[in-house]
Motif scaffolding. Structure first.
Motif, PDB file in Angstrom:
ATOM      1  N   LEU A 150       0.784  -1.251   0.200  1.00 26.39           N
ATOM      2  CA  LEU A 150      -0.008  -0.199  -0.132  1.00 26.39           C
ATOM      3  C   LEU A 150       0.871   1.370   0.081  1.00 26.39           C
ATOM      4  O   LEU A 150       0.203   2.319   0.174  1.00 26.39           O
ATOM      5  CB  LEU A 150      -0.874   0.046   1.312  1.00 26.39           C
ATOM      6  CG  LEU A 150      -2.073  -1.164   1.134  1.00 26.39           C
ATOM      7  CD1 LEU A 150      -2.756  -1.170   2.518  1.00 26.39           C
ATOM      8  CD2 LEU A 150      -2.926  -1.178   0.033  1.00 26.39           C
ATOM      9  N   GLY A 151       2.119   1.276  -0.036  1.00 23.68           N
ATOM     10  CA  GLY A 151       2.995   2.215  -0.361  1.00 23.68           C
ATOM     11  C   GLY A 151       3.030   2.597  -1.854  1.00 23.68           C
ATOM     12  O   GLY A 151       2.617   1.982  -2.754  1.00 23.68           O
ATOM     13  N   ALA A 157      10.661   3.858 -12.008  1.00 28.59           N
ATOM     14  CA  ALA A 157      11.745   4.042 -12.914  1.00 28.59           C
ATOM     15  C   ALA A 157      12.121   2.436 -13.356  1.00 28.59           C
ATOM     16  O   ALA A 157      12.543   1.679 -12.677  1.00 28.59           O
ATOM     17  CB  ALA A 157      13.099   4.627 -12.305  1.00 28.59           C
ATOM     18  N   GLY A 158      12.018   2.231 -14.619  1.00 24.44           N
ATOM     19  CA  GLY A 158      12.178   0.875 -15.120  1.00 24.44           C
ATOM     20  C   GLY A 158      10.867  -0.186 -14.961  1.00 24.44           C
ATOM     21  O   GLY A 158      10.927  -1.192 -15.507  1.00 24.44           O
ATOM     22  N   ALA A 190      10.198  -3.045  -6.333  1.00 21.20           N
ATOM     23  CA  ALA A 190      11.386  -2.212  -6.605  1.00 21.20           C
ATOM     24  C   ALA A 190      11.558  -1.135  -5.179  1.00 21.20           C
ATOM     25  O   ALA A 190      12.421  -1.056  -4.759  1.00 21.20           O
ATOM     26  CB  ALA A 190      11.559  -1.399  -7.870  1.00 21.20           C
ATOM     27  N   ASP A 191      10.276  -0.559  -4.785  1.00 17.82           N
ATOM     28  CA  ASP A 191      10.278   0.118  -3.707  1.00 17.82           C
ATOM     29  C   ASP A 191      10.755  -0.532  -2.415  1.00 17.82           C
ATOM     30  O   ASP A 191      11.694   0.038  -1.680  1.00 17.82           O
ATOM     31  CB  ASP A 191       8.861   0.832  -3.564  1.00 17.82           C
ATOM     32  CG  ASP A 191       8.935   1.729  -2.306  1.00 17.82           C
ATOM     33  OD1 ASP A 191       9.565   2.855  -2.375  1.00 17.82           O
ATOM     34  OD2 ASP A 191       7.973   1.621  -1.607  1.00 17.82           O
ATOM     35  N   ARG A 239       6.582  12.692  -5.730  1.00 18.21           N
ATOM     36  CA  ARG A 239       5.404  13.104  -6.210  1.00 18.21           C
ATOM     37  C   ARG A 239       4.917  12.406  -7.599  1.00 18.21           C
ATOM     38  O   ARG A 239       3.879  11.892  -7.666  1.00 18.21           O
ATOM     39  CB  ARG A 239       5.486  14.591  -6.391  1.00 18.21           C
ATOM     40  CG  ARG A 239       4.185  15.145  -7.116  1.00 18.21           C
ATOM     41  CD  ARG A 239       4.182  16.847  -7.082  1.00 18.21           C
ATOM     42  NE  ARG A 239       5.248  17.041  -8.021  1.00 18.21           N
ATOM     43  CZ  ARG A 239       5.140  17.268  -9.360  1.00 18.21           C
ATOM     44  NH1 ARG A 239       3.989  16.862  -9.983  1.00 18.21           N
ATOM     45  NH2 ARG A 239       6.048  17.872 -10.226  1.00 18.21           N
ATOM     46  N   GLU A 240       5.858  12.263  -8.337  1.00 20.67           N
ATOM     47  CA  GLU A 240       5.424  11.517  -9.695  1.00 20.67           C
ATOM     48  C   GLU A 240       5.179  10.027  -9.440  1.00 20.67           C
ATOM     49  O   GLU A 240       4.390   9.489 -10.042  1.00 20.67           O
ATOM     50  CB  GLU A 240       6.664  11.889 -10.830  1.00 20.67           C
ATOM     51  CG  GLU A 240       6.795  13.144 -11.249  1.00 20.67           C
ATOM     52  CD  GLU A 240       7.733  13.977 -10.260  1.00 20.67           C
ATOM     53  OE1 GLU A 240       8.192  15.261 -10.598  1.00 20.67           O
ATOM     54  OE2 GLU A 240       8.153  13.419  -9.221  1.00 20.67           O
ATOM     55  N   ASP A 241       5.982   9.472  -8.799  1.00 27.87           N
ATOM     56  CA  ASP A 241       5.493   7.997  -8.514  1.00 27.87           C
ATOM     57  C   ASP A 241       4.374   7.885  -7.624  1.00 27.87           C
ATOM     58  O   ASP A 241       3.706   6.870  -7.956  1.00 27.87           O
ATOM     59  CB  ASP A 241       7.011   7.446  -7.422  1.00 27.87           C
ATOM     60  CG  ASP A 241       8.019   7.521  -8.134  1.00 27.87           C
ATOM     61  OD1 ASP A 241       8.227   6.736  -9.340  1.00 27.87           O
ATOM     62  OD2 ASP A 241       9.321   7.842  -7.887  1.00 27.87           O
TER      63      ASP A 241
END
Length: 364
Positions: free
Chosen positions: A148-149, A154-155, A165-166, A311-313
């Motif tokens: 939930l995060g 990127a990629g 990835a996060d 912000r974008e992510d």
């Protein structure tokens, strides 16, 4: 010339939204107007028009959608984005002229939509969006990622890839020693807690309201413990402002302990939206600014060591969650409120009105 209710609405809508219309509109009698290939706003009941007559603007639109009297066919972010482009200038909503208001009343009379103001839906003015949200809704949003995060895109091409990835980046950055004590807030299905226990040998307490079976090495609690001495506290998910509980979290850290939190923030000159205050956070909450949140950390003895802008992510993750939620039925007001929240927050993040920051701090 289009017949039916939609044909009667067309002169008013083109007057307010422009010609050609940015979206399609279909009325309760099946008549429709607007360009092909765009999302369609479906007016299922005249009561939706009555709500807009009494509360023109955001609140009337939200009430009609949450009750199901107004629906959206197609991608909800695209639909609301198209409206925002013609209805908003920066943070200011459109202002209706006297002629516009008279035309609205005249059209409502012709369509039989005049009457007393309908009651607000029960979701408005409560304790906020997260109160009693069923786990099933979160599961639809998160999909296969079970996280939930905000993901790191990127990629990545899917939500699951972005979430994985996060988690890998955060886990590696924590540099945990075996036996380190970790508290994770808003842990959801405790998948990240399980990773920390499995791969790093950490002793993890996961706080979640979900009915999960505790993974190996993880203690699951439905509430934040009243006492403790943790090496690390992480809070990576959730939309509620955390600045009101930072002091309580700092008290749970050992000296030199680390607090890693993600906090949605608003731009200092942005305007608090009625939908956000009345449906999402409740009347007592409001997003902080980045500066005010950093000041709260400093006031309780937490030294900020790093700030990461996401912000974008965040915007892309919100769009993915909204798409997941639209895969199932929007059977009640809470599901519809969630979808509106995800879509409007994604649009606000893309426009720079709000942001998401990851703040890494250490207790002095």
């Amino acid at each position: 010339m289009v017949d039916g209710a939609a044909g009667r609405l067309e002169p008013l809508l083109t007057r307010i939204l422009g010609d050609p219309l940015p979206v399609g509109v279909r009325a309760w009698d099946g008549s429709g107007i607007g360009p092909a290939g765009t999302p369609v706003f479906v007016v299922r009941d005249r009561r939706a028009l009555r709500r807009l007559l009494w509360r023109p603007g955001e609140i009337g639109l939200v009430r009609a959608y949450v009750t199901g009297e107004l629906d959206i066919e197609g991608d909800v972010c695209t639909a609301l984005g198209a409206l925002q482009r013609v209805l908003r200038h920066d943070d200011e909503a459109i202002r209706l002229s006297g002629d516009d208001k008279r035309e609205i009343v005249r059209t409502a009379v012709m369509l039989g939509a005049v009457g007393p103001e309908p009651k607000a839906p029960p979701e408005e003015g409560g304790k906020g969006l997260l109160e009693d949200t069923p786990e099933e809704l979160y599961s639809r949003m998160a999909g296969d990622s079970r996280a939930l995060g905000a993901g790191r895109w990127a990629g990545a091409t899917t939500l699951a890839e972005a979430q994985r990835a996060d988690e890998e980046r955060i886990a590696a950055g924590l540099a945990l020693e075996p036996g380190a004590s970790v508290l994770e807030l808003n842990a959801g299905w405790a998948s990240f807690s399980a990773r920390l226990a499995r791969e790093y040998g950490a002793e993890v307490t996961a706080v979640t309201s979900f009915g999960v079976t505790p993974p190996e090495g993880v203690r699951v609690l439905p509430f934040v413990p009243a006492e403790g001495s943790y090496d690390v506290i992480v809070a990576l998910a959730g939309v509620l402002p955390l600045h009101g509980v930072i002091g309580e979290l700092a008290a749970l850290l050992r000296p030199g302990g680390r607090l890693l939190v993600r906090q949605p923030v608003h731009r200092r000159d942005s305007v608090q939206r009625p939908f956000t205050s009345d449906y999402v956070f409740g009347s007592e909450e409001e997003l902080p600014t980045l500066g005010s949140f950093a000041e709260v950390l400093d006031a309780v003895g937490l030294e900020v060591r790093g700030v990461t802008a996401l912000r974008e992510d965040y915007a892309r993750t919100l769009r993915a969650w909204a798409a997941g939620l639209q895969q199932g039925p929007l059977e009640d007001g809470r599901a519809r409120t969630w979808l509106l929240h995800l879509a409007t927050t994604a649009l606000a993040a893309e426009a720079g009105r709000i942001g998401l920051y990851e703040l890494d701090s250490v207790l002095r």
